[in-house]
Scaffold this motif. Structure first.
Motif, PDB file in Angstrom:
ATOM      1  N   VAL A  96       0.834  -1.196   0.000  1.00 52.09           N
ATOM      2  CA  VAL A  96       0.000   0.000   0.000  1.00 52.09           C
ATOM      3  C   VAL A  96       0.867   1.244   0.000  1.00 52.09           C
ATOM      4  O   VAL A  96       1.972   1.257   0.557  1.00 52.09           O
ATOM      5  N   ALA A  97       0.369   2.288  -0.649  1.00 52.06           N
ATOM      6  CA  ALA A  97       1.058   3.577  -0.616  1.00 52.06           C
ATOM      7  C   ALA A  97       0.929   4.148   0.779  1.00 52.06           C
ATOM      8  O   ALA A  97      -0.149   4.144   1.370  1.00 52.06           O
ATOM      9  N   ALA A  98       2.035   4.616   1.320  1.00 51.48           N
ATOM     10  CA  ALA A  98       2.015   5.159   2.678  1.00 51.48           C
ATOM     11  C   ALA A  98       3.175   6.116   2.849  1.00 51.48           C
ATOM     12  O   ALA A  98       4.305   5.706   3.067  1.00 51.48           O
ATOM     13  N   ALA A  99       2.874   7.402   2.724  1.00 55.14           N
ATOM     14  CA  ALA A  99       3.911   8.397   2.967  1.00 55.14           C
ATOM     15  C   ALA A  99       4.301   8.391   4.428  1.00 55.14           C
ATOM     16  O   ALA A  99       5.419   8.720   4.792  1.00 55.14           O
ATOM     17  N   ASP A 100       3.368   7.982   5.283  1.00 55.70           N
ATOM     18  CA  ASP A 100       3.598   7.944   6.720  1.00 55.70           C
ATOM     19  C   ASP A 100       3.421   6.516   7.221  1.00 55.70           C
ATOM     20  O   ASP A 100       2.295   6.019   7.319  1.00 55.70           O
ATOM     21  N   ARG A 101       4.535   5.845   7.515  1.00 53.17           N
ATOM     22  CA  ARG A 101       4.457   4.461   8.001  1.00 53.17           C
ATOM     23  C   ARG A 101       3.679   4.382   9.303  1.00 53.17           C
ATOM     24  O   ARG A 101       2.972   3.398   9.563  1.00 53.17           O
ATOM     25  N   GLU A 102       3.789   5.431  10.130  1.00 56.34           N
ATOM     26  CA  GLU A 102       3.088   5.408  11.410  1.00 56.34           C
ATOM     27  C   GLU A 102       1.585   5.317  11.209  1.00 56.34           C
ATOM     28  O   GLU A 102       0.891   4.647  11.982  1.00 56.34           O
ATOM     29  N   ALA A 103       1.073   5.998  10.190  1.00 55.59           N
ATOM     30  CA  ALA A 103      -0.365   5.930   9.925  1.00 55.59           C
ATOM     31  C   ALA A 103      -0.774   4.523   9.526  1.00 55.59           C
ATOM     32  O   ALA A 103      -1.848   4.040   9.910  1.00 55.59           O
ATOM     33  N   ALA A 104       0.077   3.839   8.759  1.00 57.00           N
ATOM     34  CA  ALA A 104      -0.218   2.456   8.375  1.00 57.00           C
ATOM     35  C   ALA A 104      -0.205   1.547   9.597  1.00 57.00           C
ATOM     36  O   ALA A 104      -1.034   0.633   9.723  1.00 57.00           O
ATOM     37  N   ILE A 105       0.729   1.785  10.513  1.00 60.82           N
ATOM     38  CA  ILE A 105       0.775   0.999  11.750  1.00 60.82           C
ATOM     39  C   ILE A 105      -0.497   1.226  12.554  1.00 60.82           C
ATOM     40  O   ILE A 105      -1.105   0.280  13.079  1.00 60.82           O
ATOM     41  N   ASP A 106      -0.918   2.488  12.645  1.00 62.91           N
ATOM     42  CA  ASP A 106      -2.154   2.801  13.375  1.00 62.91           C
ATOM     43  C   ASP A 106      -3.329   2.013  12.806  1.00 62.91           C
ATOM     44  O   ASP A 106      -4.156   1.477  13.549  1.00 62.91           O
ATOM     45  N   ALA A 107      -3.405   1.952  11.483  1.00 62.22           N
ATOM     46  CA  ALA A 107      -4.536   1.291  10.836  1.00 62.22           C
ATOM     47  C   ALA A 107      -4.549  -0.210  11.085  1.00 62.22           C
ATOM     48  O   ALA A 107      -5.616  -0.832  11.073  1.00 62.22           O
ATOM     49  N   GLU A 108      -3.387  -0.802  11.294  1.00 66.73           N
ATOM     50  CA  GLU A 108      -3.299  -2.248  11.512  1.00 66.73           C
ATOM     51  C   GLU A 108      -3.316  -2.627  12.997  1.00 66.73           C
ATOM     52  O   GLU A 108      -3.298  -3.805  13.325  1.00 66.73           O
ATOM     53  N   THR A 109      -3.333  -1.637  13.884  1.00 68.62           N
ATOM     54  CA  THR A 109      -3.214  -1.887  15.325  1.00 68.62           C
ATOM     55  C   THR A 109      -4.573  -2.036  15.987  1.00 68.62           C
ATOM     56  O   THR A 109      -5.476  -1.213  15.777  1.00 68.62           O
ATOM     57  N   VAL A 110      -4.696  -3.080  16.793  1.00 65.46           N
ATOM     58  CA  VAL A 110      -5.886  -3.279  17.616  1.00 65.46           C
ATOM     59  C   VAL A 110      -5.683  -2.663  18.993  1.00 65.46           C
ATOM     60  O   VAL A 110      -6.567  -2.022  19.547  1.00 65.46           O
ATOM     61  N   ARG A 111      -4.505  -2.868  19.573  1.00 65.76           N
ATOM     62  CA  ARG A 111      -4.186  -2.256  20.870  1.00 65.76           C
ATOM     63  C   ARG A 111      -2.678  -2.141  20.994  1.00 65.76           C
ATOM     64  O   ARG A 111      -1.927  -2.951  20.438  1.00 65.76           O
ATOM     65  N   VAL A 112      -2.238  -1.127  21.704  1.00 63.17           N
ATOM     66  CA  VAL A 112      -0.823  -0.927  21.980  1.00 63.17           C
ATOM     67  C   VAL A 112      -0.477  -1.674  23.267  1.00 63.17           C
ATOM     68  O   VAL A 112      -1.100  -1.473  24.304  1.00 63.17           O
ATOM     69  N   VAL A 113       0.510  -2.558  23.177  1.00 61.91           N
ATOM     70  CA  VAL A 113       0.925  -3.338  24.337  1.00 61.91           C
ATOM     71  C   VAL A 113       2.048  -2.628  25.090  1.00 61.91           C
ATOM     72  O   VAL A 113       2.066  -2.573  26.309  1.00 61.91           O
ATOM     73  N   ALA A 114       3.004  -2.082  24.348  1.00 66.39           N
ATOM     74  CA  ALA A 114       4.129  -1.380  24.967  1.00 66.39           C
ATOM     75  C   ALA A 114       4.651  -0.353  23.987  1.00 66.39           C
ATOM     76  O   ALA A 114       4.533  -0.503  22.777  1.00 66.39           O
ATOM     77  N   ARG A 115       5.246   0.695  24.527  1.00 66.96           N
ATOM     78  CA  ARG A 115       5.762   1.761  23.693  1.00 66.96           C
ATOM     79  C   ARG A 115       7.046   2.277  24.331  1.00 66.96           C
ATOM     80  O   ARG A 115       7.116   2.479  25.551  1.00 66.96           O
ATOM     81  N   ARG A 116       8.069   2.475  23.519  1.00 67.08           N
ATOM     82  CA  ARG A 116       9.294   3.103  23.989  1.00 67.08           C
ATOM     83  C   ARG A 116       9.835   3.974  22.873  1.00 67.08           C
ATOM     84  O   ARG A 116      10.263   3.474  21.836  1.00 67.08           O
ATOM     85  N   PRO A 143       9.014  -0.802  -2.856  1.00 72.21           N
ATOM     86  CA  PRO A 143       9.363   0.495  -3.449  1.00 72.21           C
ATOM     87  C   PRO A 143       9.178   1.651  -2.476  1.00 72.21           C
ATOM     88  O   PRO A 143       8.331   1.598  -1.581  1.00 72.21           O
ATOM     89  N   ALA A 144       9.976   2.693  -2.656  1.00 73.78           N
ATOM     90  CA  ALA A 144       9.882   3.883  -1.814  1.00 73.78           C
ATOM     91  C   ALA A 144       8.465   4.441  -1.870  1.00 73.78           C
ATOM     92  O   ALA A 144       7.819   4.458  -2.915  1.00 73.78           O
ATOM     93  N   GLY A 145       7.982   4.886  -0.714  1.00 75.62           N
ATOM     94  CA  GLY A 145       6.637   5.425  -0.640  1.00 75.62           C
ATOM     95  C   GLY A 145       5.565   4.386  -0.448  1.00 75.62           C
ATOM     96  O   GLY A 145       4.369   4.700  -0.467  1.00 75.62           O
ATOM     97  N   THR A 146       5.971   3.114  -0.283  1.00 78.05           N
ATOM     98  CA  THR A 146       5.007   2.041  -0.030  1.00 78.05           C
ATOM     99  C   THR A 146       5.451   1.250   1.194  1.00 78.05           C
ATOM    100  O   THR A 146       6.608   1.297   1.608  1.00 78.05           O
ATOM    101  N   VAL A 147       4.510   0.528   1.767  1.00 73.77           N
ATOM    102  CA  VAL A 147       4.814  -0.390   2.856  1.00 73.77           C
ATOM    103  C   VAL A 147       4.104  -1.710   2.594  1.00 73.77           C
ATOM    104  O   VAL A 147       3.130  -1.769   1.839  1.00 73.77           O
ATOM    105  N   LEU A 148       4.634  -2.751   3.222  1.00 66.42           N
ATOM    106  CA  LEU A 148       4.026  -4.080   3.123  1.00 66.42           C
ATOM    107  C   LEU A 148       3.248  -4.371   4.395  1.00 66.42           C
ATOM    108  O   LEU A 148       3.777  -4.229   5.501  1.00 66.42           O
ATOM    109  N   LEU A 149       2.002  -4.764   4.237  1.00 66.41           N
ATOM    110  CA  LEU A 149       1.206  -5.238   5.364  1.00 66.41           C
ATOM    111  C   LEU A 149       1.280  -6.751   5.400  1.00 66.41           C
ATOM    112  O   LEU A 149       1.539  -7.405   4.380  1.00 66.41           O
ATOM    113  N   LEU A 150       1.048  -7.344   6.542  1.00 67.88           N
ATOM    114  CA  LEU A 150       1.012  -8.799   6.635  1.00 67.88           C
ATOM    115  C   LEU A 150      -0.174  -9.344   5.848  1.00 67.88           C
ATOM    116  O   LEU A 150      -1.147  -8.627   5.587  1.00 67.88           O
TER     117      LEU A 150
END
Length: 437
Positions: A60-80, A105-112
């Motif tokens: 998927v196209a994702a200029a912001d990897r963090e936004a893609a992580i947010d979309a795939e996240t159900v709950r945050v277990v730990a953060r550092r 490719p640059a500008g994209t990320v792979l989801l599971l």
């Protein structure tokens, strides 16, 4: 147990070569079959999740990897810092929800893969049709592990493989009952395959031969490897994390120049405002001084007010200079926070005793919020120092920061990365502070 004349148990593992670059829409089973893999019944294929994701169009196209992580996240277990360990849509607890920005490719990320077990089943069925073989398939991905350094591959999807080998109810060689031994065979297979696939060799598929007893139709998929919430002693880790943060919290007076993540401060504020308060009120406000200009303007005005007060008290110039230097902890910090108390929702009393008690309740609530804030900062690996100086010149602080008259600054909190390890704190025996009636 084998007799002396038989061969000892063994297996062989190798990486398949000749697999082309996988594109969206590719049939992975056909691609694997086209390499002439020489598969036989009972082999187990270990397939890296990246190629499965590519074939299934999980790029998927994702200029912001963090936004893609947010979309795939159900709950945050730990953060550092910027690292998040989360539970993702597949129920897996892992770093960054499995969102990968490498080998794409640059500008994209792979989801599971959307459903790794179903992906494994399709590959297995495709190989049966193409090569007339009964094999097991394991979809693998790279994990870190609690309490262990380094990464290894584990199974996130499986078909035709006994993912767990339950030995409970049996006995060891000495006749001892096995009451808790359940072997994660699919994870062991995944790790074995990773030894020959490697992380950078461009070999996404490996074969294990010699463990045909693990290939079975009665498989439950890799989902069975995910520990049920009721059985997970460390599902949240909340109490452990809080105890650690409370233990490591120190007053830090020297900071590095490293910028402070504003998001970490806001998460600490979110913890702060869970503090108890009277009458169901929310008597806290946190003023975040994120620019060097705002910090310098406040501290300069405060210094002038403090010097004037000290001189009115008859302090010598040497004493004035010494006391003012104590404020350097605020000036040297890369981030300042001014917690404020508001009395919105407080009760009015004509009796001075009750009116004093009413304000004290709100002050205690403000202190509880600041303590939450400091502990949460420690959990983010940020040092802090709560300095009371703004309480001595509240009008000045309100004026320079443009705060409402009803906001009472309750000190200032210096925030930053500690410049040195904290000094050992003298032990405090809890019993010395307890009185039992």
């Amino acid at each position: 147990m084998t007799d002396a004349a038989s061969s000892p148990p063994s297996y062989r593992v190798w990486a398949l070569t000749g697999l082309p670059e996988v594109q969206p829409g590719d049939d992975l089973a056909k691609l694997i079959a086209s390499t002439g893999p020489g598969l036989v019944d009972g082999d187990v294929l270990l397939v890296t999740s990246k190629v499965v994701s590519k074939a299934e169009g999980r790029v998927v196209a994702a200029a912001d990897r963090e936004a893609a992580i947010d979309a795939e996240t159900v709950r945050v277990v730990a953060r550092r810092g910027g690292l998040r360990i989360v539970e993702n849509r597949q129920g897996l607890v892992m770093a960054a929800a499995g969102v990968d920005a490498s080998n794409t490719p640059a500008g994209t990320v792979l989801l599971l893969p959307e459903d790794p077990d179903a992906s494994a089943a399709r590959i297995r069925a495709g190989l049966r049709d193409a090569l007339d073989v009964e094999v097991g398939v394991v979809i693998t991905d790279t994990f870190g592990r609690p309490w262990r350094s380094g990464l290894t591959d584990v199974a996130i999807g499986a078909a035709g493989v006994r993912v767990l080998d339950d030995l409970r109810g049996g006995e060891d060689r000495h006749g001892n009952a096995l009451s808790a031994t359940v072997v994660a065979t699919a994870d062991e297979l995944a790790a074995a395959g990773d030894l020959v696939k490697g992380k950078t060799a461009g070999l996404p598929v490996a074969v294990v031969r010699g463990l045909g007893h693990l290939v079975t139709e009665a498989d439950g998929g890799a989902r069975a490897l995910v520990r049920a919430a009721a059985d997970d002693m460390f599902r949240l880790g909340t109490s452990e994390a809080v105890r650690e943060a409370v233990t490591v919290r120190r007053t830090v007076r020297e900071f590095t120049d490293e910028p402070v993540d504003p998001g970490a401060v806001r998460r600490a504020v979110a913890a702060a405002v869970t503090a108890p308060a009277p009458h169901h009120t929310t008597p806290w406000r946190f003023v975040l001084l994120e620019s060097a200009e705002s910090r310098a303007r406040l501290l300069d005005v405060m210094r002038d007010a403090w010097v004037a007060d000290l001189r009115r008290d008859g302090k010598s110039e040497e004493s004035v200079a010494k006391r003012v230097r104590r404020g350097d902890v605020l000036r040297n910090a890369p981030y300042l926070v001014v917690p404020c108390l508001v009395m919105d929702g407080s009760h009015a009393y004509g009796d001075e005793r009750r009116a004093t008690a009413e304000r004290e309740m709100f002050v205690v609530a403000a202190g509880a919020a600041v303590q939450n804030f400091l502990v949460a900062l420690a959990g983010e690996q940020l040092g802090s120092a709560w300095v009371s100086s703004t309480m001595f010149c509240r009008d000045v602080v309100r004026g320079v920061l443009g705060l409402p008259d009803a906001w009472d600054p309750m000190g200032a909190v210096a925030v930053g990365r500690p410049a040195a390890p904290p000094k050992e704190r003298a032990a405090r025996e809890a019993s010395a502070f307890v009185s039992v009636r």
